[in-house]
Design a protein around this motif. Structure first.
Motif, PDB file in Angstrom:
ATOM      1  N   MET A   1       0.887  -1.198   0.012  1.00 18.42           N
ATOM      2  CA  MET A   1       0.025   0.106  -0.073  1.00 18.42           C
ATOM      3  C   MET A   1       0.811   1.189  -0.074  1.00 18.42           C
ATOM      4  SD  MET A   1      -3.352   0.872   2.314  1.00 18.42           S
ATOM      5  CE  MET A   1      -2.613   1.179   3.868  1.00 18.42           C
ATOM      6  N   ILE A   2       0.495   2.188  -0.790  1.00 18.93           N
ATOM      7  CA  ILE A   2       1.559   3.448  -0.805  1.00 18.93           C
ATOM      8  C   ILE A   2       0.695   4.476  -0.020  1.00 18.93           C
ATOM      9  CG2 ILE A   2       2.227   5.089  -2.534  1.00 18.93           C
ATOM     10  CD1 ILE A   2       3.512   2.179  -2.839  1.00 18.93           C
ATOM     11  N   SER A   3       1.480   5.436   0.573  1.00 18.96           N
ATOM     12  CA  SER A   3       0.810   6.517   1.196  1.00 18.96           C
ATOM     13  C   SER A   3       1.707   7.895   0.759  1.00 18.96           C
ATOM     14  CB  SER A   3       1.179   6.423   2.670  1.00 18.96           C
ATOM     15  OG  SER A   3       0.278   5.315   3.321  1.00 18.96           O
ATOM     16  N   GLY A   4       1.055   8.919   0.830  1.00 16.66           N
ATOM     17  CA  GLY A   4       1.502  10.075   0.378  1.00 16.66           C
ATOM     18  C   GLY A   4       0.596  11.398   0.662  1.00 16.66           C
ATOM     19  N   ALA A   5       1.037  12.651   0.237  1.00 16.18           N
ATOM     20  CA  ALA A   5      -0.107  13.713   0.558  1.00 16.18           C
ATOM     21  C   ALA A   5      -1.229  13.412  -0.454  1.00 16.18           C
ATOM     22  CB  ALA A   5       0.653  14.896  -0.286  1.00 16.18           C
ATOM     23  N   THR A   6      -2.495  13.784   0.111  1.00 20.61           N
ATOM     24  CA  THR A   6      -3.703  13.215  -0.427  1.00 20.61           C
ATOM     25  C   THR A   6      -4.753  14.288  -0.376  1.00 20.61           C
ATOM     26  OG1 THR A   6      -4.587  12.501   1.350  1.00 20.61           O
ATOM     27  CG2 THR A   6      -3.507  10.700   0.118  1.00 20.61           C
ATOM     28  N   GLY A   7      -5.516  14.379  -1.577  1.00 17.22           N
ATOM     29  CA  GLY A   7      -6.519  15.327  -1.587  1.00 17.22           C
ATOM     30  C   GLY A   7      -7.650  15.363  -0.514  1.00 17.22           C
ATOM     31  N   ALA A   8      -7.681  14.306   0.159  1.00 14.70           N
ATOM     32  CA  ALA A   8      -8.727  14.201   1.257  1.00 14.70           C
ATOM     33  C   ALA A   8      -8.173  14.876   2.366  1.00 14.70           C
ATOM     34  CB  ALA A   8      -8.941  12.821   1.522  1.00 14.70           C
ATOM     35  N   THR A   9      -6.845  15.063   2.730  1.00 18.92           N
ATOM     36  CA  THR A   9      -6.202  15.620   3.881  1.00 18.92           C
ATOM     37  C   THR A   9      -5.915  17.161   3.503  1.00 18.92           C
ATOM     38  OG1 THR A   9      -4.217  14.752   3.301  1.00 18.92           O
ATOM     39  CG2 THR A   9      -5.280  13.445   4.802  1.00 18.92           C
ATOM     40  N   ALA A  10      -5.330  17.164   2.150  1.00 20.29           N
ATOM     41  CA  ALA A  10      -5.198  18.630   1.697  1.00 20.29           C
ATOM     42  C   ALA A  10      -6.203  19.514   1.934  1.00 20.29           C
ATOM     43  CB  ALA A  10      -4.881  18.533   0.318  1.00 20.29           C
ATOM     44  N   VAL A  11      -7.463  19.180   1.540  1.00 18.93           N
ATOM     45  CA  VAL A  11      -8.629  20.014   1.844  1.00 18.93           C
ATOM     46  C   VAL A  11      -9.021  20.540   3.107  1.00 18.93           C
ATOM     47  CG1 VAL A  11     -11.275  20.086   1.608  1.00 18.93           C
ATOM     48  CG2 VAL A  11      -9.865  19.041  -0.312  1.00 18.93           C
ATOM     49  N   VAL A  12      -8.612  19.693   4.111  1.00 23.53           N
ATOM     50  CA  VAL A  12      -8.687  19.876   5.752  1.00 23.53           C
ATOM     51  C   VAL A  12      -7.794  21.031   6.027  1.00 23.53           C
ATOM     52  CG1 VAL A  12      -8.628  18.957   7.857  1.00 23.53           C
ATOM     53  CG2 VAL A  12      -9.595  17.526   5.743  1.00 23.53           C
TER      54      VAL A  12
END
Length: 524
Positions: free
Chosen positions: A64-75
């Protein structure tokens, strides 16, 4: 300390090549989400590197790959706009601590409460979100600074290159699986564009579009190693009040998206990841992000699908992606900057097609209308709002639907025994939703002198059920009737106030189960 290869069909070659492919796809996503959050591109790239490296090494889901995401960026947008990036780093550190605590207290298991229709809606909504995000690559910025759709030859070239990328990804595996088809497609399209000197938009063009006019000429993805720095914010309660709301939301959004992605990959690979270990891995990664200038993040469904579809199964695939991404930042930024956006869009379109559960259209015909409603509701909320909100809404609606459907499942068979007593043999759960139906089953005024309520095939699940039984006992007592209650657990007897004296205790036959009430620490 950990196994780099954790899947019997995984190997070093597949993991390394898949990791390189993922690293190429991480660049534009990290840059885009950095701009969404209102921070510089390098903050997003550092986040992608640190999140990917740490979660791949110590997380609970190899591959599984993790990184900067749109779901957290919006917050993050409001916090950065109002208080600055240092407060964001503090919030990310606190978010990481909360996620570590969630893992320590084993809260990851609650992902099991997500029903199957909610999971289908999550997957379908996510595929649509990924697709809509790629449409932004078909827009340009005109002389007035407005985003406009491509037209003419540029649009045709973009569509042609996207189609070529997708064709390579579909056709190459039928010829050979020695190398990931996505990597071959990206390299091939890049060589074609620059070899034929085609006027195709590249990654650096995308970065320039995001920057102010005075910064476009010096735009680059080149950087240096992230350095340790304690967030420069006052260590006061006021600071805590500022960052805590954002940290809590980041924690919940990140864990929900990561644990659902983990479950999805479990199903695809027929393996089992550890939700609690993933919570700790995500928490450590976010905490490190806050101290090293990253915006944090969580699991990335799109890149995870690229990795799995490219053959990446072990931890080495995610570690490779992170290290290669760092290598791009430090030494090979010009090579990344020249990749055509069309190639990356084509890869993501293939991910969309593979992620969307097309079988759900057939499933809808066979399942009940309530599950179909939940499926489409979660899909719609995912597209319109947020993945985490959609999942929470889906779980709540599913729970209400479950309660409504089971509210009418309680019934009673009645008969007269040899002593002339009327026996009510209950069948079905007694809980807050079925209390009204339970009360309608009895008629204290017309029943004989002795009445038996037998819970052999029924269970009392919560305090509402206990209270309903107390109320019924009170009515029979007022009518001067003798009530006999059989086959309930000792915990129920302990909670009854008025009906306790009517319970017939039989140690050998009475069931042993808990009910949902705060009076018992082990209630389920």
């Amino acid at each position: 300390m950990f196994n780099l290869i954790t899947q019997k069909d995984g190997n070093v070659k597949n993991d390394v090549l898949s990791g390189i492919t993922v690293a190429l796809a991480l660049v534009p996503e990290a840059v885009a989400f950095a701009f969404v959050a209102g921070v510089e591109p390098m903050v997003g790239l550092y986040a992608a590197f640190m999140m990917g490296l740490i979660t791949s090494a110590i997380g609970g889901r190899p591959g599984m790959i993790s990184g900067a995401t749109g779901a957290t960026a919006v917050v993050m947008v409001a916090l950065v706009a109002q208080h600055g990036i240092q407060y964001l780093f503090a919030a990310v550190v606190l978010c990481g601590i909360l996620q570590i605590l969630a893992g320590v207290f084993r809260l990851g298991k609650f992902i099991r409460l997500v029903p199957y229709p909610v999971m289908l809606g999550f997957v379908n909504g996510l595929a649509i979100v990924i697709f809509l995000a790629q449409l932004g690559q078909f827009k340009l910025i005109d002389n007035l600074g407005q985003h406009v759709w491509m037209q003419g030859e540029m649009l045709y070239l973009m569509l042609g290159l996207v189609a070529l990328t997708m064709a390579i990804i579909y056709i190459l595996p039928k010829i050979t699986t020695a190398v990931p088809a996505s990597l071959v497609a990206i390299v091939s399209v890049t060589l074609i564009v620059h070899g034929m000197d085609l006027e195709a938009r590249t990654v650096i063009d995308f970065v320039k579009d995001m920057l102010p006019v005075d910064q476009k000429a010096s735009a680059t993805l080149a950087g240096e190693l992230p350095t340790f720095s304690i967030p420069m914010v006052p260590m006061t309660l006021e600071t805590l009040y500022i960052v805590l709301p954002t940290a809590v939301i980041l924690c919940l959004v990140g864990l929900i998206e990561s644990l659902l992605t983990l479950s999805l990959i479990d199903d695809m690979t027929n393996t089992r990841g550890s939700g609690n270990k993933e919570c700790i891995g995500q928490g450590v990664a976010n905490s490190v992000n806050g101290f090293f200038g990253g915006m944090g993040g969580c699991a990335m469904i799109g890149q995870s699908m690229i990795n799995i579809n490219s053959g990446g199964r072990g931890r080495l695939s995610g570690i490779t992606a992170a290290i290669v991404l760092l290598g791009f930042i430090l030494f090979a930024a010009p090579l990344i900057e020249m990749i055509p956006l069309a190639a990356l869009v084509g890869v993501m379109f293939v991910v969309v097609i593979g992620t969307f559960e097309w079988a759900s259209f057939r499933i809808v015909r066979g399942i009940n209308k309530e599950d179909a409603f939940v499926l489409f509701l979660v899909t719609a909320v995912t597209v319109a709002a947020d993945l985490a909100i959609a999942v929470v809404v889906g779980v709540i609606v599913s729970a209400l639907v479950f309660a409504w459907k089971h509210a009418t499942h309680i019934a009673a068979k009645t008969h007269m025994d040899k002593d002339g007593w009327k026996v009510y043999e209950l069948d079905g759960p007694l809980f807050f939703g079925s209390v009204l139906h339970f009360k309608d089953l009895f008629n204290p005024e017309q029943d004989p002198e002795d009445v038996v309520i037998d819970f052999k095939d029924s269970r009392i699940w919560d305090s509402s059920g206990v209270d309903a039984l107390d109320g019924l006992a009170d009515k029979y007592e007022e009518a001067g009737k003798k009530l006999h209650i059989r086959h309930i657990s000792s915990e129920c007897r302990g909670l009854l106030r008025k009906a306790e004296k009517f319970v017939e205790i039989n140690v050998n036959e009475d069931p042993r189960y808990r009910i949902a009430t705060d009076q018992f620490d082990n209630a389920v």
